[in-house]
Design a protein around this motif. Sequence first.
Motif, mmCIF file in Angstrom:
data_model
loop_
_atom_site.group_PDB
_atom_site.id
_atom_site.type_symbol
_atom_site.label_atom_id
_atom_site.label_comp_id
_atom_site.label_asym_id
_atom_site.label_seq_id
_atom_site.Cartn_x
_atom_site.Cartn_y
_atom_site.Cartn_z
ATOM 1 N N VAL A 93 0.654 -1.341 0.187
ATOM 2 C CA VAL A 93 -0.143 0.136 0.184
ATOM 3 C C VAL A 93 0.922 1.329 0.004
ATOM 4 C CG1 VAL A 93 -1.710 1.277 1.252
ATOM 5 C CG2 VAL A 93 -1.874 -1.224 1.215
ATOM 6 N N ALA A 94 2.233 1.348 0.751
ATOM 7 C CA ALA A 94 2.823 2.298 0.908
ATOM 8 C C ALA A 94 3.849 2.475 -0.465
ATOM 9 C CB ALA A 94 3.773 2.292 2.209
ATOM 10 N N GLU A 95 3.908 1.447 -1.047
ATOM 11 C CA GLU A 95 5.036 1.525 -2.246
ATOM 12 C C GLU A 95 4.450 0.723 -3.318
ATOM 13 O OE1 GLU A 95 9.430 1.579 -1.168
ATOM 14 O OE2 GLU A 95 8.742 0.628 0.765
ATOM 15 N N PRO A 96 3.396 1.034 -3.808
ATOM 16 C CA PRO A 96 2.777 0.402 -4.927
ATOM 17 C C PRO A 96 3.717 -0.007 -6.185
ATOM 18 C CG PRO A 96 1.658 2.525 -4.880
ATOM 19 C CD PRO A 96 2.605 2.299 -3.770
ATOM 20 N N LEU A 97 4.243 1.087 -6.571
ATOM 21 C CA LEU A 97 5.139 0.873 -7.819
ATOM 22 C C LEU A 97 6.021 -0.270 -7.585
ATOM 23 C CD1 LEU A 97 5.810 4.767 -8.803
ATOM 24 C CD2 LEU A 97 4.060 2.952 -9.536
ATOM 25 N N LYS A 98 6.745 -0.317 -6.400
ATOM 26 C CA LYS A 98 7.663 -1.256 -6.182
ATOM 27 C C LYS A 98 7.100 -2.466 -6.370
ATOM 28 C CE LYS A 98 10.203 -3.244 -1.863
ATOM 29 N NZ LYS A 98 10.735 -2.927 -0.711
ATOM 30 N N TYR A 99 5.774 -2.898 -5.881
ATOM 31 C CA TYR A 99 5.251 -4.342 -6.021
ATOM 32 C C TYR A 99 4.794 -4.436 -7.502
ATOM 33 C CZ TYR A 99 5.428 -5.651 -1.070
ATOM 34 O OH TYR A 99 5.994 -6.071 -0.251
ATOM 35 N N TYR A 100 4.395 -3.412 -8.218
ATOM 36 C CA TYR A 100 3.917 -3.688 -9.417
ATOM 37 C C TYR A 100 4.965 -4.204 -10.462
ATOM 38 C CZ TYR A 100 -1.132 -2.280 -8.439
ATOM 39 O OH TYR A 100 -2.258 -2.203 -7.890
ATOM 40 N N ARG A 101 6.135 -3.435 -10.192
ATOM 41 C CA ARG A 101 7.132 -3.560 -11.069
ATOM 42 C C ARG A 101 7.694 -4.843 -10.805
ATOM 43 N NH1 ARG A 101 10.036 0.540 -9.885
ATOM 44 N NH2 ARG A 101 9.385 1.915 -11.767
ATOM 45 N N ASN A 102 8.052 -5.252 -9.421
ATOM 46 C CA ASN A 102 8.665 -6.509 -9.064
ATOM 47 C C ASN A 102 7.756 -7.759 -9.716
ATOM 48 O OD1 ASN A 102 11.157 -7.986 -7.756
ATOM 49 N ND2 ASN A 102 9.204 -8.594 -6.583
ATOM 50 N N ASN A 103 6.643 -7.638 -8.832
ATOM 51 C CA ASN A 103 5.657 -8.921 -9.109
ATOM 52 C C ASN A 103 5.340 -9.253 -10.451
ATOM 53 O OD1 ASN A 103 6.077 -8.897 -6.392
ATOM 54 N ND2 ASN A 103 3.911 -8.862 -5.860
ATOM 55 N N LEU A 104 5.055 -8.108 -11.374
ATOM 56 C CA LEU A 104 4.639 -8.299 -12.862
ATOM 57 C C LEU A 104 5.641 -8.528 -13.653
ATOM 58 C CD1 LEU A 104 1.734 -5.634 -12.693
ATOM 59 C CD2 LEU A 104 1.391 -8.129 -12.261
#
Length: 356
Positions: A93-104
Motif C-alpha cells: 500500500v505504501a510502495e505500490p510501484l515497487k510491488y507492481y514492478r517487481n511482481n509483474l
Amino acid sequence: MKKRVLVSGGAGYIGSHVTVELIQAGYDVVVADNLSNCDLTCFEGVKKITGKDDIPFEKIDCCDYDAVDRLFSEFRIDAVIHFAAFKAVGESVAEPLKYYRNNLVSFLNILDASKNHGGCNVLFSSSATVYGETDVLPVTEQSPRQPATSPYGNTKQISEDILRDTVKATAAYGAEVMAGMDRQGPVKGIALRYFNPIGAHPSALIGELPRGVPNNLVPYITQTAIGKRECLSIFGNDYPTPDGTCQRDYIDIVDLAKAHVAAVARMVEGKMKKDYEIFNVGTGRPVSVLELVNAFEKVNGVKLNYKFAPRRAGDVTAIWADPTLAEKELGWKAVRTVEETLASAWAWEKHLAGKA
Ligand code: UFG
C-alpha cells in the motif's frame, strides 16, 4: 529421464518446502532466487533434508529478462513454479510501484522465456486474497473475485489474468504454425490459490524467517512465545463470527508443498483438462484467531501473552476454501492437523533460538 522444475523464489518459505517435496518425489530442481527477502538458511536446510548437496542454485533477479533467458538456455526446463514476489500487504500500500514492478515484471519474464524456449508448464503462486470479502462460504474456484484491497492482492489478480491470456494466445504455437519462429511454444498454466500457509517442516530445518516484526499471525505467536515480542495483539474481537475474531483456513506448509508436486505432475504428465486451471489449496476448515491461539498454547504447553486490539485495516471477516476440486483433480488433500502444524511452527522457532 527425470523432469526438471525451475523454482523461482525457491530459497524462501514456501519455495524451500516445495523444493524438498519435488526432490523427494523424484524431480530435478533448479532454484533461482535473488535473496532479496531471505538468506541461504532454508536452502542449506533443503540440502540437509534431501541429502542432496548439488541442487543448482542461481542467484538471479527474475526482473532481468536476460538472466531468466540464460537459465532456460542452460537447463531443459519441464515446468516452472513462480514464487519470486514481494508479499507484504501493508508495504504494498505504501510502495505500490515497487510491488507492481517487481511482481509483474518478473512474471512477464518467466512467461516470455517459457514461450520463447519451446513452451513450458507454468505454476503460479496465487492467493485466496483474490476472493476478497464474501458472504458465501466456503469459496470455490467459481466464486467471483472481488476488487483487490491492496496492490499486493492486485498483482495476484493481474498475474492470474496474464497467465490466462498467455495460455490462450500461445495454445496454437508450434513449429508449423510459427514457421521461422520454431522455438516458440505453448504455455500451459495452473494457478494455485493458497489460503493461510503456516508451520514448518517436521525436521525443523526449514521454516518461515520473517524479517523484522512479523505481519502474519503464526510467526507473531511463536516470537511472542519465545520472548522476542512482548504481547500478541489480536486484531478485533467484534467480528460477526462465533467468538468475534476473524476466521481463516490455515494450511500446513508441507501439505501445501505437496499440492505443488501434484499440480506439476498433472502438467508434465499431460493430464490437464484445460490449458489453464485454477485450484484452491486449503483445508476447508475455518479456524478463528482465538482458536488458533488456544490450540497453540495447548499443544505446546506454553502460555501466550495476548490482548485484544482494534481491527486491522483491510482484514476480511472470514474466508475458507472449498478444496473439493483439488481433491478430485489433483488427488491432493490436506492431512496434517492444526495441532501438528502449530507444534512444527514452535519447533522451528526453538530451532532458530538454538534451544532445540
Ligand atoms: N492477526 C492478529 N494479530 C497479528 C497478526 C494477524 O490478530 O499480529 C490476525 C489477522 O487480523 C487475521 C489473522 O490473524 O485475522 C490472519 O492474519 P495473517 O496476517 O496471518 O494472514 P492474512 O489472512 O491477513 O493473510 C493472508 C495471506 C497473505 C495475503 C493476505 C491478503 O497469508 O499472503 O491474506 O489479505 F496477502
